[in-house]
Design a protein around this motif. Structure first.
Motif, PDB file in Angstrom:
ATOM      1  N   ALA A 181       0.829  -1.212   0.000  1.00  0.00           N
ATOM      2  CA  ALA A 181       0.000   0.000   0.000  1.00  0.00           C
ATOM      3  C   ALA A 181       0.858   1.255   0.000  1.00  0.00           C
ATOM      4  O   ALA A 181       0.452   2.315  -0.501  1.00  0.00           O
ATOM      5  N   ALA A 182       2.085   1.128   0.538  1.00  0.00           N
ATOM      6  CA  ALA A 182       2.988   2.280   0.581  1.00  0.00           C
ATOM      7  C   ALA A 182       3.542   2.630  -0.792  1.00  0.00           C
ATOM      8  O   ALA A 182       4.127   3.699  -0.978  1.00  0.00           O
ATOM      9  N   TYR A 183       3.344   1.738  -1.773  1.00  0.00           N
ATOM     10  CA  TYR A 183       3.839   2.014  -3.121  1.00  0.00           C
ATOM     11  C   TYR A 183       3.200   3.279  -3.696  1.00  0.00           C
ATOM     12  O   TYR A 183       3.795   3.963  -4.527  1.00  0.00           O
ATOM     13  N   ALA A 184       1.978   3.564  -3.275  1.00  0.00           N
ATOM     14  CA  ALA A 184       1.266   4.715  -3.830  1.00  0.00           C
ATOM     15  C   ALA A 184       2.004   6.017  -3.587  1.00  0.00           C
ATOM     16  O   ALA A 184       1.901   6.960  -4.369  1.00  0.00           O
ATOM     17  N   SER A 185       2.771   6.084  -2.485  1.00  0.00           N
ATOM     18  CA  SER A 185       3.505   7.312  -2.171  1.00  0.00           C
ATOM     19  C   SER A 185       4.794   7.436  -2.973  1.00  0.00           C
ATOM     20  O   SER A 185       5.397   8.509  -3.024  1.00  0.00           O
ATOM     21  N   ARG A 186       5.233   6.335  -3.586  1.00  0.00           N
ATOM     22  CA  ARG A 186       6.492   6.339  -4.337  1.00  0.00           C
ATOM     23  C   ARG A 186       6.270   6.146  -5.833  1.00  0.00           C
ATOM     24  O   ARG A 186       7.025   6.666  -6.639  1.00  0.00           O
ATOM     25  N   PHE A 187       5.235   5.382  -6.200  1.00  0.00           N
ATOM     26  CA  PHE A 187       4.979   5.077  -7.602  1.00  0.00           C
ATOM     27  C   PHE A 187       3.616   5.615  -7.996  1.00  0.00           C
ATOM     28  O   PHE A 187       2.594   5.154  -7.489  1.00  0.00           O
ATOM     29  N   SER A 188       3.592   6.583  -8.898  1.00  0.00           N
ATOM     30  CA  SER A 188       2.336   7.148  -9.365  1.00  0.00           C
ATOM     31  C   SER A 188       1.904   6.402 -10.616  1.00  0.00           C
ATOM     32  O   SER A 188       2.443   6.615 -11.704  1.00  0.00           O
ATOM     33  N   GLY A 189       0.965   5.494 -10.453  1.00  0.00           N
ATOM     34  CA  GLY A 189       0.507   4.729 -11.604  1.00  0.00           C
ATOM     35  C   GLY A 189       0.029   3.356 -11.207  1.00  0.00           C
ATOM     36  O   GLY A 189      -0.338   3.103 -10.059  1.00  0.00           O
ATOM     37  N   THR A 190       0.062   2.446 -12.157  1.00  0.00           N
ATOM     38  CA  THR A 190      -0.441   1.088 -11.978  1.00  0.00           C
ATOM     39  C   THR A 190       0.691   0.149 -11.557  1.00  0.00           C
ATOM     40  O   THR A 190       1.794   0.229 -12.098  1.00  0.00           O
ATOM     41  N   ILE A 191       0.400  -0.724 -10.603  1.00  0.00           N
ATOM     42  CA  ILE A 191       1.371  -1.715 -10.153  1.00  0.00           C
ATOM     43  C   ILE A 191       0.877  -3.095 -10.565  1.00  0.00           C
ATOM     44  O   ILE A 191      -0.261  -3.474 -10.271  1.00  0.00           O
ATOM     45  N   VAL A 192       1.714  -3.838 -11.274  1.00  0.00           N
ATOM     46  CA  VAL A 192       1.399  -5.214 -11.666  1.00  0.00           C
ATOM     47  C   VAL A 192       2.394  -6.139 -10.975  1.00  0.00           C
ATOM     48  O   VAL A 192       3.606  -6.019 -11.190  1.00  0.00           O
ATOM     49  N   PHE A 193       1.908  -7.052 -10.154  1.00  0.00           N
ATOM     50  CA  PHE A 193       2.769  -7.965  -9.409  1.00  0.00           C
ATOM     51  C   PHE A 193       2.968  -9.274 -10.175  1.00  0.00           C
ATOM     52  O   PHE A 193       2.252  -9.581 -11.124  1.00  0.00           O
ATOM     53  N   ASP A 194       3.967 -10.047  -9.741  1.00  0.00           N
ATOM     54  CA  ASP A 194       4.281 -11.352 -10.319  1.00  0.00           C
ATOM     55  C   ASP A 194       4.617 -11.269 -11.808  1.00  0.00           C
ATOM     56  O   ASP A 194       4.300 -12.181 -12.578  1.00  0.00           O
ATOM     57  N   ALA A 195       5.284 -10.196 -12.216  1.00  0.00           N
ATOM     58  CA  ALA A 195       5.724 -10.056 -13.606  1.00  0.00           C
ATOM     59  C   ALA A 195       6.995 -10.869 -13.838  1.00  0.00           C
ATOM     60  O   ALA A 195       7.613 -11.379 -12.895  1.00  0.00           O
ATOM     61  N   ALA A 196       7.400 -10.986 -15.103  1.00  0.00           N
ATOM     62  CA  ALA A 196       8.602 -11.755 -15.425  1.00  0.00           C
ATOM     63  C   ALA A 196       9.860 -11.062 -14.929  1.00  0.00           C
ATOM     64  O   ALA A 196      10.844 -11.718 -14.570  1.00  0.00           O
ATOM     65  N   CYS A 197       9.860  -9.728 -14.937  1.00  0.00           N
ATOM     66  CA  CYS A 197      10.999  -8.968 -14.435  1.00  0.00           C
ATOM     67  C   CYS A 197      10.509  -7.572 -14.054  1.00  0.00           C
ATOM     68  O   CYS A 197       9.352  -7.219 -14.335  1.00  0.00           O
ATOM     69  N   MET A 198      11.360  -6.790 -13.422  1.00  0.00           N
ATOM     70  CA  MET A 198      11.001  -5.432 -13.061  1.00  0.00           C
ATOM     71  C   MET A 198      10.954  -4.577 -14.326  1.00  0.00           C
ATOM     72  O   MET A 198      11.873  -4.593 -15.142  1.00  0.00           O
ATOM     73  N   GLU A 199       9.867  -3.833 -14.510  1.00  0.00           N
ATOM     74  CA  GLU A 199       9.719  -2.957 -15.666  1.00  0.00           C
ATOM     75  C   GLU A 199       9.085  -1.634 -15.272  1.00  0.00           C
ATOM     76  O   GLU A 199       8.229  -1.598 -14.384  1.00  0.00           O
ATOM     77  N   ILE A 200       9.514  -0.582 -15.926  1.00  0.00           N
ATOM     78  CA  ILE A 200       8.872   0.725 -15.819  1.00  0.00           C
ATOM     79  C   ILE A 200       8.406   1.083 -17.219  1.00  0.00           C
ATOM     80  O   ILE A 200       9.219   1.272 -18.133  1.00  0.00           O
ATOM     81  N   ARG A 201       7.094   1.139 -17.427  1.00  0.00           N
ATOM     82  CA  ARG A 201       6.522   1.424 -18.740  1.00  0.00           C
ATOM     83  C   ARG A 201       6.007   2.865 -18.763  1.00  0.00           C
ATOM     84  O   ARG A 201       5.335   3.300 -17.840  1.00  0.00           O
ATOM     85  N   PHE A 202       6.300   3.569 -19.855  1.00  0.00           N
ATOM     86  CA  PHE A 202       5.940   4.988 -19.957  1.00  0.00           C
ATOM     87  C   PHE A 202       5.676   5.338 -21.413  1.00  0.00           C
ATOM     88  O   PHE A 202       6.081   4.596 -22.332  1.00  0.00           O
ATOM     89  N   PRO A 203       5.004   6.469 -21.675  1.00  0.00           N
ATOM     90  CA  PRO A 203       4.719   6.860 -23.058  1.00  0.00           C
ATOM     91  C   PRO A 203       5.998   7.009 -23.870  1.00  0.00           C
ATOM     92  O   PRO A 203       6.957   7.647 -23.428  1.00  0.00           O
ATOM     93  N   GLY A 204       6.021   6.428 -25.074  1.00  0.00           N
ATOM     94  CA  GLY A 204       7.209   6.513 -25.910  1.00  0.00           C
ATOM     95  C   GLY A 204       7.590   7.947 -26.244  1.00  0.00           C
ATOM     96  O   GLY A 204       8.773   8.243 -26.483  1.00  0.00           O
TER      97      GLY A 204
END
Length: 350
Positions: A181-204
């Motif tokens: 729940a504390a992620y909201a204060s550090r990450f503004s956006g959608t969080i997807v868990f159990d992914a293949a690896c850590m990714e930060i996706r953003f507009p090209g």
């Protein structure tokens, strides 16, 4: 103690360990308590020429997690890291002409700051993706390292454009933690868990955004420094660091030159020759590690001198005493008495 070979390779710039130490000090944790049991000393962390092995950094992170009691420690550290901590990589990124060029710098040269992570930039569509992959299993410090790295990268991106990045998508390779729940204060956006690896996706389109701190001359100078440092990591370039890191990860069962050469898959003659080219020798590196460890044991533990000698690989305590006197000009007991007097605020023991 035997640890995986990749655990004892130079992996992390000591600047990040120093920042972790200072963060814990601000929380009221004494440096001696934090370093206790890690095999690290503050003078060692101040030496910018010596990268820490993953094994060393892992012990420091576990100690910090225990003493802080904060599962959010990785994110806290990531948010507190200044650009200057990234050395020429940070300077080149900040002086880049646009975000795309800055991310190319980070991806290419991140190995100079933390080689246990592999970064990749995926472009070519409406959504760009910065991947952070583990080169090997980070085990019990995986989450704080990945959390801290993600926060750090977002912070750099925001510094480049001078504003918050808005809603991004974060993919993390582990289940939702109790503190998610504390992620909201550090990450503004959608969080997807159990992914293949850590990714930060953003507009090209963000890749073309100009950097507020763009400086072509500074970029060229920092890039040259990065290339030079990368070249030094080539075959044999960091051999002395590799040997030192392997020795620092052990306790007492130090191999001879032949044994170390076997671990590095080369002959003893080749190891001797390459270390000579680096301006050192196997014995000199072993002495450095033992010297640092001896100081730490005497300053921060109450272990008998005999036990310390054994942990440093000396079968004869008198031999350790003679070597120690050659290093410091005093006996181990005199050194400990002086360190205790200084800790109490009194004059050193003569």
């Amino acid at each position: 103690m035997t640890v995986p070979a990749h655990w004892v390779q130079p992996a992390v710039h000591p600047a990040y360990a120093r920042l972790l130490c200072m963060h814990l000090r601000k929380r009221g944790v004494e440096l001696s308590r934090l370093l206790s049991g890690t095999g690290l000393t503050w003078p060692q962390l101040l030496d910018a020429s010596r990268s820490l092995s993953f094994a060393q950094m892992r012990r420091l992170i576990l100690s910090a997690l225990e003493l802080s009691g904060s599962p959010l420690l990785g994110m806290e550290i990531g948010a507190s890291v200044p650009v200057s901590a990234h050395g020429p990589v940070g300077y080149a990124a900040m002086a880049s002409k646009d975000v795309g060029q800055a991310l190319d710098v980070i991806v290419r040269y991140s190995v100079l700051r933390a080689s246990m992570l592999d970064m990749r930039l995926l472009t070519g569509g409406p959504v760009a993706c910065l991947q952070i992959r583990e080169r090997f299993d980070l085990g019990d410090v995986r989450i704080p390292i990945l959390e801290g790295t993600s926060v750090l990268l977002v912070q750099v991106l925001e510094a480049l454009v001078g504003d918050a990045l808005g809603e991004l998508e974060y993919r993390v390779p582990y289940p939702a933690a109790p503190w998610h729940a504390a992620y909201a204060s550090r990450f503004s956006g959608t969080i997807v868990f159990d992914a293949a690896c850590m990714e930060i996706r953003f507009p090209g389109a963000l890749l073309a955004a100009p950097c507020l701190t763009a400086d072509p001359l500074a970029y060229a100078a920092a890039l040259r420094d990065c290339e030079q440092a990368l070249a030094q990591r080539g075959p044999g370039g960091d051999l002395a660091q590799q040997v030192r890191a392997r020795l620092a990860a052990r306790e007492g069962d130090y191999p001879g030159c032949d044994g170390m050469a076997d671990e590095l898959h080369m002959s003893a003659r080749t190891l001797i020759r390459k270390l000579k080219q680096c301006g050192t020798s196997y014995q000199a590196l072993l002495d450095e590690v033992r010297k640092e460890r001896a100081q730490w044991f005497l300053r921060h533990t109450g272990l008998p001198v005999e036990t310390i000698a054994e942990r440093l690989g000396y079968l004869d305590t008198s031999n350790f005493g003679r070597t120690f006197r050659r290093w410091f000009g005093v006996s181990p007991k005199e050194f400990r008495a002086g360190a205790q007097a200084q800790a109490r605020g009194g004059p050193p023991h003569d």
